[in-house]
Design a protein around this motif. Structure first.
Motif, PDB file in Angstrom:
ATOM      1  N   CYS A  58       0.875  -1.144   0.150  1.00 51.68           N
ATOM      2  CA  CYS A  58       0.023   0.219  -0.044  1.00 51.68           C
ATOM      3  C   CYS A  58       0.732   1.277   0.151  1.00 51.68           C
ATOM      4  O   CYS A  58       1.823   1.296   0.568  1.00 51.68           O
ATOM      5  N   LEU A  59       0.528   2.269  -0.612  1.00 53.68           N
ATOM      6  CA  LEU A  59       1.196   3.482  -0.697  1.00 53.68           C
ATOM      7  C   LEU A  59       0.686   4.382   0.592  1.00 53.68           C
ATOM      8  O   LEU A  59       0.262   5.401   0.544  1.00 53.68           O
ATOM      9  N   TYR A  60       1.350   3.716   1.666  1.00 49.60           N
ATOM     10  CA  TYR A  60       0.809   4.415   3.159  1.00 49.60           C
ATOM     11  C   TYR A  60       2.142   4.833   3.730  1.00 49.60           C
ATOM     12  O   TYR A  60       3.299   4.094   3.363  1.00 49.60           O
ATOM     13  N   PRO A  61       2.156   5.904   4.632  1.00 46.08           N
ATOM     14  CA  PRO A  61       3.288   6.316   5.249  1.00 46.08           C
ATOM     15  C   PRO A  61       3.840   5.192   6.272  1.00 46.08           C
ATOM     16  O   PRO A  61       3.116   4.197   6.621  1.00 46.08           O
ATOM     17  N   HIS A  62       4.644   5.515   7.066  1.00 47.08           N
ATOM     18  CA  HIS A  62       5.236   4.927   8.084  1.00 47.08           C
ATOM     19  C   HIS A  62       4.419   4.750   9.234  1.00 47.08           C
ATOM     20  O   HIS A  62       4.495   5.804  10.186  1.00 47.08           O
ATOM     21  N   GLN A  63       3.530   3.630   9.652  1.00 48.17           N
ATOM     22  CA  GLN A  63       2.627   3.582  10.869  1.00 48.17           C
ATOM     23  C   GLN A  63       2.489   2.201  11.022  1.00 48.17           C
ATOM     24  O   GLN A  63       2.555   1.346  10.019  1.00 48.17           O
ATOM     25  N   THR A  64       2.352   1.685  12.214  1.00 53.02           N
ATOM     26  CA  THR A  64       2.168   0.376  12.777  1.00 53.02           C
ATOM     27  C   THR A  64       0.999  -0.248  12.247  1.00 53.02           C
ATOM     28  O   THR A  64       1.031  -1.671  11.962  1.00 53.02           O
ATOM     29  N   HIS A  65      -0.252   0.172  12.127  1.00 53.28           N
ATOM     30  CA  HIS A  65      -1.359  -0.177  11.752  1.00 53.28           C
ATOM     31  C   HIS A  65      -2.296   1.025  10.887  1.00 53.28           C
ATOM     32  O   HIS A  65      -2.041   2.181  11.457  1.00 53.28           O
ATOM     33  N   TYR A  66      -3.069   0.410  10.054  1.00 52.36           N
ATOM     34  CA  TYR A  66      -3.818   1.630   9.401  1.00 52.36           C
ATOM     35  C   TYR A  66      -5.014   0.939   8.873  1.00 52.36           C
ATOM     36  O   TYR A  66      -4.972  -0.154   8.435  1.00 52.36           O
TER      37      TYR A  66
END
Length: 328
Positions: free
Chosen positions: A98-106
């Motif tokens: 996924c084109l998602y930032p640095h995060q533990t869950h989303y």
């Protein structure tokens, strides 16, 4: 399952921190993803970290799930691989990109994740966004069988382009960089290597990805008459000088930009963004791409890692970020 997550935020140019953020329940067409790995795209993300995105490009440079605005505070990133823990049955338990930032869950729409093929390790799949850039650049460039090609700049994007070109039939591919240590990377990717002063000329095509004006000028020098430079570098707020006098016109040279934000016009009528990303993930079945991952840190270390990447104290192509495993 926790209903909060931890995310990396840029507080101000050059300064970041880990924040606790609320985690919503996924809706009917959404997925909850637990991050396994994310990747730092060294060129773009270090430019964002130092506050180098010009005001004219603030809207263009937004990442798909960015929060906040340039220059800061904001949450930025786009190389994320995780496992779906809640969502539609077809995706439940699947490893996804996924084109998602640095995060533990989303939580994101189910349409925003792409399943990672079983043939691609999750740790390598963080390269998908960069290989997708290479795919788009080569759709723009349209190399032909037997072409003589140079790729200038052995960073993450340049190496991805060279790795894909290595699979083209009967082409001469040379990866060019001022750092002699990049020769080992070129060898792992299956292509020739040269320092700028030793690069082979008479090129039909040069792909430029060094983000330096010296590299762009050398790209023009290496072209055969009527050859083309595909410009992949993004310079942010820096001004670039280019010698367009001399033999530029008499040799009828071409400089053409390529950018991943739109599907190449050469394939736009027949390929979607999803098609392009799926192709990039299929290409990553080749273990040669492991050469592009040159460092790894824990998620908690990210506020200290990015300043070192910006300063060059921590040299890297792709720096991979490791997340803690699930409880139990």
């Amino acid at each position: 399952m926790p209903r909060v997550a931890c995310a990396f935020w840029l507080n101000a140019p050059g300064q970041g921190e880990i924040r606790t953020v609320p985690l919503p329940d996924p809706g009917a067409d959404e997925v909850l993803v637990r991050t396994l790995w994310s990747g730092v795209s060294r060129g773009t993300e270090t430019l964002v970290f130092r506050g180098g995105v010009p005001a004219s490009q603030h809207s263009v440079m937004r990442a798909p799930f960015q929060e906040g605005d340039f220059p800061a505070p904001l949450k930025y990133g786009y190389l994320n691989v995780g496992v779906v823990e809640e969502g539609p049955s077809a995706l439940l338990g699947r490893t996804v990109f996924c084109l998602y930032p640095h995060q533990t869950h989303y939580v994101v729409p189910a349409s925003a994740v792409t399943p990672v093929p079983d043939s691609v390790p999750a740790s390598r799949a963080v390269l998908a966004g960069t290989v997708e850039t290479a795919v788009n650049a080569l759709w723009d460039a349209a190399p032909l069988v037997g072409d003589r090609i140079a790729v200038i700049g052995a960073g993450m994007v340049g190496c991805s382009v060279a790795a894909v070109l290595a699979r083209y039939p009967a082409v001469r591919v040379q990866l060019v960089d001022a750092d002699p240590a990049r020769e080992a990377t070129a060898k792992a990717l299956g292509v020739d290597f040269a320092l700028p002063q030793d690069a082979l000329g008479d090129c039909d095509l040069v792909v430029h990805a060094s983000a330096t004006e010296q590299g762009l000028a050398r790209s023009l020098e290496l072209l055969a008459p009527e050859g083309t430079v595909i410009e992949l570098s993004w310079y942010g707020d820096r001004q670039v000088s280019l010698p367009l006098g001399e033999a530029f016109h008499s040799r009828r040279l071409v400089v053409r930009s390529s950018q991943v934000g739109a599907v190449s016009p050469a394939r736009r009528a027949r390929r979607t963004f999803a098609d392009r990303l799926a192709l990039a993930l299929d290409l990553l079945a080749d273990p040669a791409f492991d050469a592009l991952v040159t460092g790894e840190s824990a998620f908690e270390e990210l506020p200290g890692v990015l300043p070192r990447l910006v300063s060059g104290d921590l040299p890297a192509l792709c720096h991979r970020i490791r997340y803690a495993p699930a409880d139990g």
